[in-house]
Design a protein around this motif. Structure first.
Motif, PDB file in Angstrom:
ATOM      1  N   SER A  21       0.917  -1.202   0.008  1.00 45.65           N
ATOM      2  CA  SER A  21       0.094   0.029   0.203  1.00 45.65           C
ATOM      3  C   SER A  21       0.763   1.441  -0.145  1.00 45.65           C
ATOM      4  O   SER A  21       0.392   2.113  -0.475  1.00 45.65           O
ATOM      5  CB  SER A  21      -0.861  -0.035   1.137  1.00 45.65           C
ATOM      6  N   GLN A 154     -26.683   3.909   9.981  1.00 43.12           N
ATOM      7  CA  GLN A 154     -25.983   2.470  10.312  1.00 43.12           C
ATOM      8  C   GLN A 154     -25.353   2.582  11.650  1.00 43.12           C
ATOM      9  O   GLN A 154     -25.679   1.621  12.557  1.00 43.12           O
ATOM     10  CB  GLN A 154     -25.132   2.014   9.281  1.00 43.12           C
ATOM     11  N   SER A 188     -15.775   7.607  17.094  1.00 45.22           N
ATOM     12  CA  SER A 188     -15.244   7.051  16.310  1.00 45.22           C
ATOM     13  C   SER A 188     -16.011   7.066  14.811  1.00 45.22           C
ATOM     14  O   SER A 188     -15.231   7.341  13.923  1.00 45.22           O
ATOM     15  CB  SER A 188     -15.068   5.519  16.672  1.00 45.22           C
ATOM     16  N   PHE A 253      -5.671  11.873   8.527  1.00 41.27           N
ATOM     17  CA  PHE A 253      -6.060  10.389   8.865  1.00 41.27           C
ATOM     18  C   PHE A 253      -5.130   9.993   9.956  1.00 41.27           C
ATOM     19  O   PHE A 253      -5.670   9.331  10.861  1.00 41.27           O
ATOM     20  CB  PHE A 253      -5.726   9.499   7.444  1.00 41.27           C
ATOM     21  N   PHE A 260     -10.939   6.790  15.939  1.00 41.91           N
ATOM     22  CA  PHE A 260     -11.792   5.730  15.424  1.00 41.91           C
ATOM     23  C   PHE A 260     -11.495   4.437  15.620  1.00 41.91           C
ATOM     24  O   PHE A 260     -12.351   3.520  15.340  1.00 41.91           O
ATOM     25  CB  PHE A 260     -12.199   6.259  14.012  1.00 41.91           C
TER      26      PHE A 260
ATOM     27  N   LEU C  97      -8.520  -7.434   7.405  1.00 44.16           N
ATOM     28  CA  LEU C  97      -7.669  -6.427   8.043  1.00 44.16           C
ATOM     29  C   LEU C  97      -8.117  -5.639   9.085  1.00 44.16           C
ATOM     30  O   LEU C  97      -7.424  -5.476  10.248  1.00 44.16           O
ATOM     31  CB  LEU C  97      -7.304  -5.555   6.641  1.00 44.16           C
ATOM     32  N   LEU C 101      -6.445  -5.754  12.995  1.00 45.57           N
ATOM     33  CA  LEU C 101      -5.933  -4.377  13.397  1.00 45.57           C
ATOM     34  C   LEU C 101      -6.753  -3.878  14.853  1.00 45.57           C
ATOM     35  O   LEU C 101      -6.506  -2.876  15.370  1.00 45.57           O
ATOM     36  CB  LEU C 101      -6.100  -3.266  12.404  1.00 45.57           C
ATOM     37  N   ARG C 113      -2.526   0.997  10.031  1.00 45.63           N
ATOM     38  CA  ARG C 113      -3.728   1.407   9.591  1.00 45.63           C
ATOM     39  C   ARG C 113      -3.298   2.497   8.729  1.00 45.63           C
ATOM     40  O   ARG C 113      -4.261   2.800   7.504  1.00 45.63           O
ATOM     41  CB  ARG C 113      -4.488   2.061  10.793  1.00 45.63           C
ATOM     42  N   THR C 114      -2.485   3.510   9.213  1.00 46.89           N
ATOM     43  CA  THR C 114      -2.104   4.569   7.902  1.00 46.89           C
ATOM     44  C   THR C 114      -1.606   4.193   6.549  1.00 46.89           C
ATOM     45  O   THR C 114      -2.150   4.626   5.761  1.00 46.89           O
ATOM     46  CB  THR C 114      -1.260   5.672   8.722  1.00 46.89           C
ATOM     47  N   ILE C 116      -2.230   1.115   5.182  1.00 48.90           N
ATOM     48  CA  ILE C 116      -3.267   0.493   4.373  1.00 48.90           C
ATOM     49  C   ILE C 116      -4.462   1.494   4.100  1.00 48.90           C
ATOM     50  O   ILE C 116      -4.843   1.458   2.914  1.00 48.90           O
ATOM     51  CB  ILE C 116      -3.939  -0.497   5.411  1.00 48.90           C
ATOM     52  N   PHE C 117      -4.655   2.727   4.708  1.00 45.63           N
ATOM     53  CA  PHE C 117      -5.481   3.667   4.204  1.00 45.63           C
ATOM     54  C   PHE C 117      -4.731   4.656   3.105  1.00 45.63           C
ATOM     55  O   PHE C 117      -5.781   5.002   2.318  1.00 45.63           O
ATOM     56  CB  PHE C 117      -5.810   4.576   5.377  1.00 45.63           C
ATOM     57  N   TRP C 176      -9.168   0.642  -2.683  1.00 41.61           N
ATOM     58  CA  TRP C 176     -10.137   0.991  -1.818  1.00 41.61           C
ATOM     59  C   TRP C 176     -10.456   0.057  -0.459  1.00 41.61           C
ATOM     60  O   TRP C 176     -11.259   0.147   0.250  1.00 41.61           O
ATOM     61  CB  TRP C 176     -11.773   0.849  -2.663  1.00 41.61           C
ATOM     62  N   THR C 177      -9.725  -0.950  -0.515  1.00 35.32           N
ATOM     63  CA  THR C 177      -9.654  -1.777   0.542  1.00 35.32           C
ATOM     64  C   THR C 177      -9.524  -1.116   2.040  1.00 35.32           C
ATOM     65  O   THR C 177     -10.309  -1.236   2.946  1.00 35.32           O
ATOM     66  CB  THR C 177      -8.408  -2.906   0.578  1.00 35.32           C
ATOM     67  N   TYR C 179      -9.800   2.188   2.421  1.00 34.63           N
ATOM     68  CA  TYR C 179     -11.164   2.923   2.793  1.00 34.63           C
ATOM     69  C   TYR C 179     -12.316   2.175   3.286  1.00 34.63           C
ATOM     70  O   TYR C 179     -12.883   2.611   4.448  1.00 34.63           O
ATOM     71  CB  TYR C 179     -11.669   3.350   1.331  1.00 34.63           C
ATOM     72  N   VAL C 182     -11.734   1.239   6.992  1.00 34.44           N
ATOM     73  CA  VAL C 182     -12.096   2.480   8.040  1.00 34.44           C
ATOM     74  C   VAL C 182     -13.261   2.043   8.847  1.00 34.44           C
ATOM     75  O   VAL C 182     -13.408   2.412   9.801  1.00 34.44           O
ATOM     76  CB  VAL C 182     -11.893   3.759   7.402  1.00 34.44           C
ATOM     77  N   PHE C 183     -14.363   1.988   8.019  1.00 41.02           N
ATOM     78  CA  PHE C 183     -15.590   1.873   8.535  1.00 41.02           C
ATOM     79  C   PHE C 183     -15.796   0.706   9.434  1.00 41.02           C
ATOM     80  O   PHE C 183     -16.543   0.637  10.429  1.00 41.02           O
ATOM     81  CB  PHE C 183     -16.695   1.865   7.136  1.00 41.02           C
ATOM     82  N   LEU C 185     -13.363  -0.671  11.029  1.00 39.82           N
ATOM     83  CA  LEU C 185     -12.630  -0.273  12.418  1.00 39.82           C
ATOM     84  C   LEU C 185     -13.518   0.392  13.193  1.00 39.82           C
ATOM     85  O   LEU C 185     -13.654   0.221  14.222  1.00 39.82           O
ATOM     86  CB  LEU C 185     -11.245   0.378  12.281  1.00 39.82           C
ATOM     87  N   SER C 186     -14.165   1.380  12.633  1.00 39.74           N
ATOM     88  CA  SER C 186     -15.006   2.238  13.621  1.00 39.74           C
ATOM     89  C   SER C 186     -16.229   1.592  13.952  1.00 39.74           C
ATOM     90  O   SER C 186     -16.526   1.763  15.256  1.00 39.74           O
ATOM     91  CB  SER C 186     -15.127   3.616  12.818  1.00 39.74           C
ATOM     92  N   THR C 221     -22.876  -2.157   9.096  1.00 44.49           N
ATOM     93  CA  THR C 221     -21.758  -1.480   8.306  1.00 44.49           C
ATOM     94  C   THR C 221     -21.524  -2.101   7.065  1.00 44.49           C
ATOM     95  O   THR C 221     -21.049  -1.658   6.034  1.00 44.49           O
ATOM     96  CB  THR C 221     -20.574  -1.454   9.236  1.00 44.49           C
TER      97      THR C 221
END
Lengths: 269, 459, 299
Positions: A21, A154, A188, A253, A260, C97, C101, C113-114, C116-117, C176-177, C179, C182-183, C185-186, C221
């Motif tokens: 990545s 959600q 979060s 980020f 989060f 992932l 994490l 995390r950073t 992969i984002f 986009w993985t 991305y 993130v959701f 994880l939150s 989610t």
């Protein structure tokens, strides 16, 4: 306990995925220090051309001005979006009934037509409303997005209803419950939403251009795109500009990721 | 953790409110400015404020022209230089260039013309030649007819002028030259026992022999093209004066002897190792001759800038004309690829000023063209410009040749081409056909398919 | 008793009203800035003309033409290939992932995390250049594969139908993985960590707790990301334009790419573009409807 080989496998997977990545960003950073011709030729080691690239970039474009514009617009859009959409998501979920669920599905439709097809009618409408060349014309269409509304809807599903009941008994108004209970608990979600919204607003390209094509409203993506438009592209300088365009989102980020991903659950209990 | 989050949020909120504050005061400031000194912003004022401001400004004599174009080292530089030239005699006129990539100009034009809301368009914009007919015909209210504006259009090369001429009327002022040049690496040619003269005034079959031979001896190809792109095929077609459309605008893709000959020639080049196919991206194409295994380039003369980026190859390149088709009537060694023209939009409130500006610079000043040539390489299509001394100056990079003179000479010999309105549709269909033919498809069937595709799109 | 009931009723009415107040600003903005242009687009899809002023009634001819248009049919097929392969791979990978994490004992979580984002923050211009040069015939990927002895000769990834599609799918997964992660994880923050610990004590393997705790609790989610990814893939544009330019011979072109061409590159035919866009709306709408039916249930 997870066994050692499993642990090693897990780390190996994460390390490989991370490198995969992160590789382009490193490549970009290296390319920004090289001359255009070396970038084209695929040189993979840092060069000594960074300062020249920076000077060339500054000479050709108003980098810091574009940076300022991008920050200004992105922050305005992000804040307004978060407020409007989190209210709506909360409203849709906490007070849900058949009609609201139905409306949610209808709202989702709003994102399903390619922007190319809605852009021209939208432009015509904005012209009639007198929003051309205004910040409002640029910001208004991107405040409310089905995506953010649904994200908050959600997430609100996991917000415990007994907290609301308790707060109502304590005499809190509905809006107060939202501000004092929901907002801190859903930190979060807000952090994730903020990152993504900021990123989208930052990268927004075509619409700002359509609404106001003026040098003084240039944003970072426009600046980058201008650099690739000519007959000859200076790739070293381009990569430096791209780096400047990418870093703000990455920094945001990095600052928010703990919020989060390591939110303290049960903060309100 | 909690603190950190809140702190970040606070910072963002604070900076937002600060920025919002700044923003509004800034806006106020610019509004004031617009009301006082900048009021001459003709279209600006018309778009936002009332028209009175414009009249007032005009009375004071302050005038502004807005221009859209996209290359800082090329057409923007040329436009800004032209503005300086014009300012000498007209100190009250300023030209504001808004850097707008071509990929954005087309959507912005489409938006404006579709909705009839022209107020955001500039006074003058730069138009790609290949898209000129399409826009001028689809949107008859978009461009100002310049035929009777006092500009002497006869001084432009006929092949070039054709792009911006619709129904005998002139809608554009030709700008940069797209005359095709063939550039070869003399050091590689030498290794294989050839000189640049062996590649001058030749046919494609001779080119194929030499190129395959060079490839066998040195590993270098004398030509590269992007897979699935048909720039080269279009250049070959135009070099014989042929087009994908006839005078009535009907598609002639099937039963087009010249096109069939071009496709056969092209495939033969590929099959005999005389042509290197790169990936379909521009950067890969550039790489092929900057550092890859291509020792030759055939393209519009603007490609010189990209060749010259490889400074270590200075003196190793030479320029000549392109090969011509075998066995086709009217075949020449000259063609065109790319190039653009200036157009005045109907949003221009002062057409007289805009045309006078163009007339006294882009179609009236040898000195102006002489000044922009050395640093931008913008070679004029306005014939008198070639008289300037700089056009005869030798180029160190291209083996001491007077390349600019050569290009101008090539451009006067280029046959004209009818892009038609449906140029991009036809291009895409032919490109698809070529790929299918390379994968074993029958040439006649595939061209017939392409014809059918384009005809369906023309409905 | 009666009074209390009445009060409760009026109170639920009040809550219902409050709900509407909460969602009105967002709904209004969407109605004006999204639905109005969409309705316009729907009307234009039955018309023909180069500008809005001279649009003429064209019946359903735009829709008939669409199904006879070989390029558009090809783009439809391509888009569905991307959708069917890429969306499941990406969402599963993101889920794995995210749950890795979320492990409290993991070191360097912030870095992972950073990192992969990062791809989705990377501007398209640069990542297109990077991918193209990585997969060029003399690029990094070919060099590695040849050194490992997997390939004998370089493979022309981007100029070959399968290769071009594979690169696009890979690029999408890459971008986009993180991305979607993130959701997840939150979303995972709302699951008590003690639930996992309790499961561990009960002897559940990590795999079991993934399927029995993580997946069910993340269901809202997952639904969100599934709908968003479906929408994103069916409207895919950037990758098709920048990585392969739709080639070779339209074998990797997407619907949105073709619509863009018919709107801006080709002779303007906005009615036809609108008709194709309405088809996308119908397709995504149907898929999203199915996903909502399956996934949007309150337990």
């Amino acid at each position: 306990m997870i066994s050692l080989p499993k642990k090693i496998a897990q780390y190996a997977f994460l390390i490989i995925f991370s490198l995969f990545s992160i590789f382009p960003l490193i490549w970009m950073a290296i390319a920004a220090t090289n001359q255009s011709i070396d970038v084209i030729r695929g040189k993979m080691i840092p060069g000594t051309y960074l300062i020249e690239n920076y000077k060339a970039l500054i000479a050709q474009s108003d980098l810091w001005h574009a940076m300022g514009n991008s920050f200004k617009y992105s922050i305005v859009v992000t804040l307004l979006s978060l407020i409007v959409c989190s209210l709506a998501g909360y409203g849709f979920e906490i007070y849900h009934d058949k009609f609201k669920d139905g409306l949610m599905s209808v709202i989702l439709l709003a994102m399903m037509v390619p922007f190319v097809a809605t852009m021209i009618p939208l432009f015509g409408m904005m012209a009639k409303m007198g929003f051309l060349n205004t910040v409002a014309g640029f910001v208004l269409p991107s405040i409310s997005t089905p995506f953010l509304i649904m994200l908050f809807r959600q997430s609100a599903r996991s917000f415990p209803h007994d907290i609301i009941e308790a707060a109502r008994i304590d005499g809190l108004g509905e809006f107060q419950i939202f501000v004092r209970m929901f907002f801190p608990t859903m930190r979060s979600t807000y952090a994730a939403a903020m990152t993504i919204t900021f990123m989208n607003a930052w990268n927004n390209y075509l619409w700002p251009k359509v609404i106001m094509n003026k040098p003084e409203t240039q944003t970072m993506p426009m600046l980058v795109s201008n650099l690739t438009a000519g007959y000859v592209t200076d790739y070293g300088m381009l990569m430096l500009a791209v780096l400047f365009c990418t870093l703000p989102t990455v920094i945001i980020f990095f600052c928010l990721q703990k919020s989060f991903a390591e939110g303290i659950t049960g903060a309100v209990k | 953790m909690k603190k950190r989050f809140l702190a970040t949020l606070m910072i963002v909120a604070m900076s937002a409110s600060m920025l919002a504050g700044c923003g509004s005061s800034n806006d106020a400031a610019t509004d004031n400015a617009a009301a006082t000194d900048d009021a001459a912003a003709t279209d600006d004022a018309a778009a936002t404020d009332d028209a009175e401001a414009t009249d007032d400004a005009a009375a004071e004599g302050e005038q502004k022209l807005t221009v859209w174009c996209w290359d800082p080292s090329f057409n923007i530089y040329a436009m800004e230089t032209a503005a300086e030239y014009y300012k000498k005699d007209h100190p009250n006129v300023t030209v504001e260039v808004v850097e707008t990539p071509w990929d954005d100009i087309q959507p912005l034009i489409t938006n404006a013309a579709s909705t009839g809301e022209y107020s955001q368009l500039p006074d003058i914009l730069l138009m790609q030649d290949n898209a000129f007919q399409k826009n001028a015909i689809s949107y008859p209210d978009l461009f100002v007819d310049l035929t009777d504006s006092g500009i002497d259009f006869s001084q432009f090369a006929a092949g070039k002028l054709g792009y911006s001429t619709v129904g005998g009327r002139n809608y554009g002022v030709p700008f940069d030259n797209g005359a095709v040049i063939a550039c070869y690496r003399t050091d590689i040619l030498e290794q294989a026992g050839y000189t640049i003269d062996d590649l001058t005034d030749i046919t494609w079959s001779r080119f194929e022999e030499i190129s395959s031979d060079v490839q066998a001896k040195t590993g270098y190809y004398l030509l590269s093209e992007r897979t699935g792109e048909i720039d080269l095929i279009m250049m070959m077609l135009q070099s014989a004066g042929a087009s994908m459309f006839d005078e009535n605008g009907a598609a002639v893709i099937a039963d087009n002897a010249a096109l069939k000959n071009v496709v056969e020639t092209f495939n033969s080049l590929v099959d005999n190792n005389a042509l290197l196919l790169t990936q379909q991206n521009w950067d890969e194409y550039i790489k092929s001759f900057n550092s890859g295994s291509a020792a030759g380039v055939i393209n519009g003369c603007w490609i010189m800038g990209s060749i010259q980026a490889a400074e270590d190859q200075a003196g190793k390149w030479a320029i000549t004309n392109m090969p011509k088709l075998d066995g086709i009537d009217g075949a020449t060694n000259y063609s065109n690829n790319g190039g653009s023209s200036w157009a005045v939009t109907t949003n221009c409130k002062n057409v007289e000023l805009a045309t006078d500006f163009l007339n006294s610079t882009f179609c009236g000043s040898v000195d102006f063209y002489a000044e922009i040539l050395p640093s931008s390489g913008a070679i004029a299509t306005w014939a008198p410009a070639a008289e300037a001394d700089v056009y005869g100056e030798p180029s160190e990079f291209f083996s001491g040749d007077a390349v600019f003179k050569k290009v101008v000479d090539f451009s006067t010999k280029t046959p004209s081409n009818n892009t038609g309105v449906y140029y991009y549709e036809a291009r895409n269909a032919v490109a698809t056909a070529i790929t299918n033919i390379q994968n074993g498809g029958n040439i006649d069937d595939e061209l017939a398919n392409a014809q059918a595709t384009v005809e369906a799109q023309m409905q | 008793m009666e009074k209390a009931k009445a009060r409760k009723l009026s109170q639920s009415k009040r809550y219902n009203l409050t709900g509407w107040v909460f969602l009105t600003p967002a709904a209004l903005l969407i109605a004006v800035f999204s639905f109005y242009p969409m309705i316009k687009c729907f009307i234009y899809s039955f018309q023909k003309g180069s500008t809005f002023a001279n649009m003429q009634w064209y019946g359903i001819n735009n829709y008939i033409r669409m199904f006879q248009d070989k390029v558009f049919m090809k783009s439809l097929g391509n888009t569905f290939i991307y959708f069917l392969i890429q969306v499941p791979i990406m969402l599963i990978l993101a889920l794995i992932l995210a749950s890795m994490l979320n492990n409290k004992d993991l070191k360097f979580k912030g870095f992972f995390r950073t990192a992969i984002f990062l791809p989705c923050a990377t501007t398209l211009v640069s990542y297109a250049i990077i991918f193209r040069s990585l997969f060029s015939t003399d690029g990094f990927v070919n060099t590695i594969l040849m050194k490992l002895g997997i390939l004998d000769a370089p493979f022309a990834f981007l100029t070959n139908t399968t290769g071009a599609r594979a690169v696009i799918i890979l690029a999408l997964v890459w971008r986009w993985t993180g991305y979607n992660m993130v959701f997840y994880l939150s979303g995972l923050q709302n699951i008590e960590y003690s639930v996992y610990e309790a499961a561990k004590i009960d002897g559940a393997s990590p795999l079991q707790s993934f399927f029995h705790i993580t997946v069910p609790l993340l269901k809202p989610t997952i639904l969100l990301t599934a709908i968003m990814s479906t929408n994103g893939t069916l409207q895919l544009f950037d990758e098709s334009v920048n990585l392969t330019n739709g080639g070779p011979a339209n074998s990797s072109i997407t619907m949105s790419h073709y619509i863009y061409d018919t709107t801006f590159k080709y002779v303007p035919n906005f009615g036809y573009s609108c008709a194709m866009s309405i088809l996308i709306l119908i397709l995504v709408g149907t898929l999203a409807f199915i996903q909502m039916k399956v996934g949007d249930k309150r337990d």
